[in-house]
Write a protein that holds these residues in place. Structure first.
Motif, PDB file in Angstrom:
ATOM      1  N   ARG A  10       0.834  -1.204   0.000  1.00 20.88           N
ATOM      2  CA  ARG A  10       0.000   0.000   0.000  1.00 20.88           C
ATOM      3  C   ARG A  10       0.872   1.259   0.000  1.00 20.88           C
ATOM      4  N   PHE A  11       1.935   1.233   0.811  1.00 19.82           N
ATOM      5  CA  PHE A  11       2.874   2.363   0.843  1.00 19.82           C
ATOM      6  C   PHE A  11       3.446   2.613  -0.559  1.00 19.82           C
ATOM      7  N   THR A  12       3.913   1.515  -1.179  1.00 14.00           N
ATOM      8  CA  THR A  12       4.542   1.634  -2.501  1.00 14.00           C
ATOM      9  C   THR A  12       3.552   2.159  -3.535  1.00 14.00           C
ATOM     10  N   ARG A  13       2.305   1.659  -3.472  1.00  7.90           N
ATOM     11  CA  ARG A  13       1.280   2.114  -4.424  1.00  7.90           C
ATOM     12  C   ARG A  13       0.940   3.591  -4.221  1.00  7.90           C
ATOM     13  N   THR A  14       0.860   3.991  -2.947  1.00 15.51           N
ATOM     14  CA  THR A  14       0.527   5.391  -2.638  1.00 15.51           C
ATOM     15  C   THR A  14       1.596   6.323  -3.196  1.00 15.51           C
ATOM     16  N   VAL A  15       2.863   5.954  -2.970  1.00 13.46           N
ATOM     17  CA  VAL A  15       3.964   6.791  -3.462  1.00 13.46           C
ATOM     18  C   VAL A  15       3.964   6.809  -4.993  1.00 13.46           C
ATOM     19  N   ALA A  16       3.756   5.640  -5.596  1.00  8.48           N
ATOM     20  CA  ALA A  16       3.779   5.559  -7.066  1.00  8.48           C
ATOM     21  C   ALA A  16       2.657   6.394  -7.682  1.00  8.48           C
ATOM     22  N   ASP A  27       1.569   9.150  -6.643  1.00 10.77           N
ATOM     23  CA  ASP A  27       1.759  10.557  -6.265  1.00 10.77           C
ATOM     24  C   ASP A  27       0.729  11.011  -5.245  1.00 10.77           C
ATOM     25  N   GLU A  28       0.282  10.074  -4.408  1.00 13.00           N
ATOM     26  CA  GLU A  28      -0.594  10.453  -3.316  1.00 13.00           C
ATOM     27  C   GLU A  28       0.267  10.629  -2.068  1.00 13.00           C
ATOM     28  N   ARG A  29      -0.360  11.086  -0.980  1.00 14.45           N
ATOM     29  CA  ARG A  29       0.414  11.422   0.220  1.00 14.45           C
ATOM     30  C   ARG A  29       0.406  10.302   1.264  1.00 14.45           C
TER      31      ARG A  29
END
Ligand SMILES: [Fe+2]
Ligand SMILES: [Fe+2]
Length: 323
Positions: A22-28, A30-32
């Motif tokens: 989830r962390f990786t997807r959020t960063v990819a 461009d969410e916070r």
């Protein structure tokens, strides 16, 4: 100003609960990432180090300019300078608050600064010798800060990105007032013009050092960019700053102190001379002209403010508020 002390941390094992995905997807996307979200230890540590260093730079940076408040040449200049120095205190406050969301207490953060464990920007260890230094700091130091910080408004960590949005608005006022002040001097008497040129001569190279060591000596950059904490490398931002400053210096009628500075048609950028990294490292180590004075004053200010913190804690205790 990053100083390589640890190797970049790369998450290697995927967590079974899907939090890391989830962390990786959020960063990819461009969410916070927000304070309650799971994040890799290395991400938290990198942000904490960067935000703390940034907060310390804001409040130490108040000192060189506060040095000129009582000697500002007019009421208007004095009012502007007071407002700017107060803004820097506010920037420190937003950034300490952002650092606290990562689990560090304000006491720990300030102790890091006072004990010398944490760094702050080496630029603030140079003295402000004349009134023109206030203009040169606004134009060059705040200008370099904006160049560094505008991309941080898109940092993947929410509290840092939001703090930077407001800080950048205020920094652009700082840059403009510095430029306008230098313009008045450079178009004034011969003595005022000489004072403006001397200030630019002294602040130009330290401003270029504000972007940190060259990319090949900045081992954390790649990981910080993968995490979208940083969006550009040190050398990219430094180049951008040089390209912005050259026409501004021409408009000021001042010379940038670099005989190798010239437009490179092929690259579409200005070439510039070598930076004295030995000086940068010496100032970072504590051997700059004002390191001892800056940290000494900061420790004294903290000690003198103890009664305020005690009174606030007593008040909070009496009214059942969290201290
Ligand atoms: Fe600031
Ligand atoms: Fe500023």
């Amino acid at each position: 100003m990053e100083r390589p002390t640890t190797r970049p941390t790369t998450p290697t094992t995927s967590r079974p609960d899907g939090l890391e995905d989830r962390f990786t997807r959020t960063v990819a996307a461009d969410e916070r990432i927000e304070p309650r979200d799971w994040m890799p230890d290395g991400y938290r540590a990198t942000l904490l180090r960067q935000i703390a260093q940034h907060a310390h730079s804001e409040i130490i940076g108040m000192q060189p300019e506060a040095n000129w408040i009582t000697r500002a040449p007019s009421l208007r200049r004095k009012a502007i300078l007071i407002a700017k120095v107060q803004d820097e205190a506010g920037h420190g406050l937003y950034l300490y608050s952002a650092a606290e969301t990562l689990g560090a207490s304000r006491d720990e953060l300030l102790d890091g600064l006072h004990s010398g464990r944490h760094k702050y920007s080496s630029i603030f260890n140079y003295p402000t010798l004349t009134w023109a230094d206030v203009g040169a700091i606004g134009w060059l130091v705040d200008g370099a800060a904006i160049t560094n910080q505008v991309p941080l408004c898109r940092c993947s960590y929410g509290p840092y990105a939001r703090a930077m949005t407001r800080i950048c608005k205020e920094e652009s006022f700082h840059q403009r007032q510095g430029y306008e002040s230098l313009y008045a001097l450079s178009h004034g008497t011969p003595a005022q013009r000489a004072m403006a040129q001397d200030a630019v001569d002294r602040w130009w190279w330290p401003s270029l050092m504000m972007f940190g060591p060259p990319d090949d000596e900045s081992p954390r950059t790649a990981q910080s960019m993968a995490w979208k904490i940083k969006r550009h490398t040190n050398d990219e931002l430094r180049q951008r700053f040089v390209d912005i400053c050259v026409p501004q210096a021409e408009a000021l009628g001042l010379t940038l102190p670099d005989p190798e500075l010239r437009w490179n048609e092929e690259r579409g950028h200005h070439d510039f001379g070598p930076i004295d990294w030995a000086e940068f490292r010496a100032v970072l180590r504590g051997d700059g002209p004002c390191n001892e004075q800056r940290i000494g004053l900061r420790r004294a200010a903290h000690a003198e403010g103890a009664w305020v913190r005690e009174a606030a804690a007593a008040y909070a205790g009496k009214h059942g508020l969290a201290a």
